[in-house]
Design a protein around this motif. Sequence first.
Motif, PDB file in Angstrom:
ATOM      1  N   GLN A   1       0.842  -1.203   0.000  1.00 45.24           N
ATOM      2  CA  GLN A   1       0.000   0.000   0.000  1.00 45.24           C
ATOM      3  C   GLN A   1       0.883   1.261   0.000  1.00 45.24           C
ATOM      4  OE1 GLN A   1      -3.061   0.598  -0.494  1.00 45.24           O
ATOM      5  NE2 GLN A   1      -3.108   2.763   0.120  1.00 45.24           N
ATOM      6  N   GLY A   2       1.980   1.216   0.756  1.00 43.16           N
ATOM      7  CA  GLY A   2       2.929   2.341   0.779  1.00 43.16           C
ATOM      8  C   GLY A   2       3.496   2.604  -0.612  1.00 43.16           C
ATOM      9  N   PHE A   3       3.901   1.541  -1.287  1.00 44.80           N
ATOM     10  CA  PHE A   3       4.456   1.703  -2.641  1.00 44.80           C
ATOM     11  C   PHE A   3       3.388   2.186  -3.626  1.00 44.80           C
ATOM     12  CE2 PHE A   3       8.028  -1.420  -1.614  1.00 44.80           C
ATOM     13  CZ  PHE A   3       8.999  -0.449  -1.622  1.00 44.80           C
ATOM     14  N   LYS A   4       2.172   1.661  -3.448  1.00 45.67           N
ATOM     15  CA  LYS A   4       1.076   2.072  -4.322  1.00 45.67           C
ATOM     16  C   LYS A   4       0.884   3.584  -4.229  1.00 45.67           C
ATOM     17  CE  LYS A   4      -2.233  -1.435  -4.675  1.00 45.67           C
ATOM     18  NZ  LYS A   4      -3.318  -2.169  -4.064  1.00 45.67           N
ATOM     19  N   GLU A   5       0.913   4.091  -3.007  1.00 43.13           N
ATOM     20  CA  GLU A   5       0.748   5.522  -2.789  1.00 43.13           C
ATOM     21  C   GLU A   5       1.911   6.305  -3.393  1.00 43.13           C
ATOM     22  OE1 GLU A   5      -2.333   6.319  -2.279  1.00 43.13           O
ATOM     23  OE2 GLU A   5      -1.956   7.585  -0.549  1.00 43.13           O
ATOM     24  N   MET A   6       3.114   5.782  -3.239  1.00 38.91           N
ATOM     25  CA  MET A   6       4.288   6.466  -3.814  1.00 38.91           C
ATOM     26  C   MET A   6       4.196   6.504  -5.334  1.00 38.91           C
ATOM     27  SD  MET A   6       7.318   5.096  -1.339  1.00 38.91           S
ATOM     28  CE  MET A   6       8.643   6.113  -1.956  1.00 38.91           C
ATOM     29  N   CYS A   7       3.545   5.514  -5.910  1.00 35.03           N
ATOM     30  CA  CYS A   7       3.353   5.478  -7.360  1.00 35.03           C
ATOM     31  C   CYS A   7       2.255   6.466  -7.760  1.00 35.03           C
ATOM     32  CB  CYS A   7       2.990   4.045  -7.762  1.00 35.03           C
ATOM     33  SG  CYS A   7       2.952   3.781  -9.515  1.00 35.03           S
ATOM     34  N   ARG A   8       1.176   6.450  -7.003  1.00 35.43           N
ATOM     35  CA  ARG A   8       0.025   7.317  -7.323  1.00 35.43           C
ATOM     36  C   ARG A   8       0.421   8.794  -7.385  1.00 35.43           C
ATOM     37  NH1 ARG A   8      -3.110  10.543  -4.556  1.00 35.43           N
ATOM     38  NH2 ARG A   8      -2.381   9.936  -2.491  1.00 35.43           N
ATOM     39  N   VAL A   9       1.225   9.252  -6.408  1.00 29.33           N
ATOM     40  CA  VAL A   9       1.533  10.687  -6.330  1.00 29.33           C
ATOM     41  C   VAL A   9       2.634  11.115  -7.310  1.00 29.33           C
ATOM     42  CG1 VAL A   9       0.754  10.837  -3.931  1.00 29.33           C
ATOM     43  CG2 VAL A   9       3.198  10.481  -4.397  1.00 29.33           C
TER      44      VAL A   9
END
Length: 281
Positions: A181-189
Motif C-alpha cells: 500500500q505504501g508503494f502504491k501511494e508512492m506510485c500514485r503521487v
Amino acid sequence: MVPQTIKEHTEIFMKRTKWLDKNHPQHRTANPEHSQKTAFFGYQKVPEDKKAQRVLQHFNTVAQKYDLMNTLLSFGIHHLWKRSAIKTMTLKPGDRVLDVCGGTGDLAILAAQTVGESGRVIIYDINRAMIDAGLHKMNHSLSKKRIGFIQGDAEQLPFPDGHFDATMVGFGIRNVTRMDQGFKEMCRVLKPGGKMMCLEFSKPTAPVFRWLYDIYSFHVMPLLGELIVGSRKAYMHLPESIRTFALPDELTAILKRVGFSQVTEHKLTNGIAMIHLAVKG
Ligand SMILES: C[S@@+](CC[C@H](N)C(=O)[O-])C[C@H]1O[C@@H](n2cnc3c(N)ncnc32)[C@H](O)[C@@H]1O
C-alpha cells in the motif's frame, strides 16, 4: 534456555539469525494477498493494527540518538549509500521530491542540494520525534528553504495524483505495515514517467561475510544500543526487522505489481543494502 555447549550455542545463534529464504518465505509484509491480518515486528508476528504503534514506540526510543547510532553502526557508510541512492535518481533542478519515512532528513538534504532554488523536497514521516531530531541539520543546511515537513502515514499520502517528479524511501518501507500500500501511494503521487527510489537493508550475498555480519548484528549492535541509547531491545529489533524483510527479487515483483516498470536493483556493500529504482508507467 541457557546454552551449555558450543553446539547448543551455535544452534541458538543460527535460529536467531535466520534469514529469509526464497523457497521458504517467513514474512508477510511482502505478500499483499495475505488473509491473516498479521505483520512482522522484528521476529514477532503482531496483529496488523498493532504494528504501527509498536513502530512508533520504537522510533520514539531511538530518535534522539538515531543519527549518531547510524553513523557508529555503519562506520559512516550509510552516508555513502545515501549519496549513491540520490545519484541513481538523476534529479533535475526544479524537481518536486517526496521523502517518505524521511525521518531525520539525510536523503531530503541531499535531494534538496540537487534540485536547486526552484526545487522542493517534502519530508513525510509518521513520527514527530524523528522529524524533530533532524531539524538542527536543516537549520544549518543551505537547503533549508527548499525542505518542508508533513507528519503522516505512508499508507495514505495527502497529495494529489501525479504531484511529484520523484519519490523516495530510505530504510523506512520495512516499518510500514502494508508495504504494498505504501508503494502504491508512492506510485500514485508520481507524475507519469517519474522515478521512485527505495533504499533498504538486505541480505549480504557472500556466506562468510553474512556470517560475520550476523555476529556483528546480534552481538555488537544490541550492546551499543544498550550503552548509547539505553535500549538493547531496540537494537535487537533492527537486525530482526532486516531479516524478515523481502529479498531484492521479491521487492522488484511487488514494485511491478503496484504499477512501476523498469525496476532496477543496485547492490551496496555486498548486499547489506539495496537500491531499487523504478519508473511510474
Ligand atoms: C529507519 S528510519 C529512516 C529515516 C531516514 N529515511 C533515513 O534514511 O535515515 C524509518 C522512519 O520511518 C518512519 N515510519 C515508520 N513507519 C511509517 C509509516 N507508516 N509512515 C510514515 N513514516 C513511517 C519512522 O518514523 C522513521 O522515521
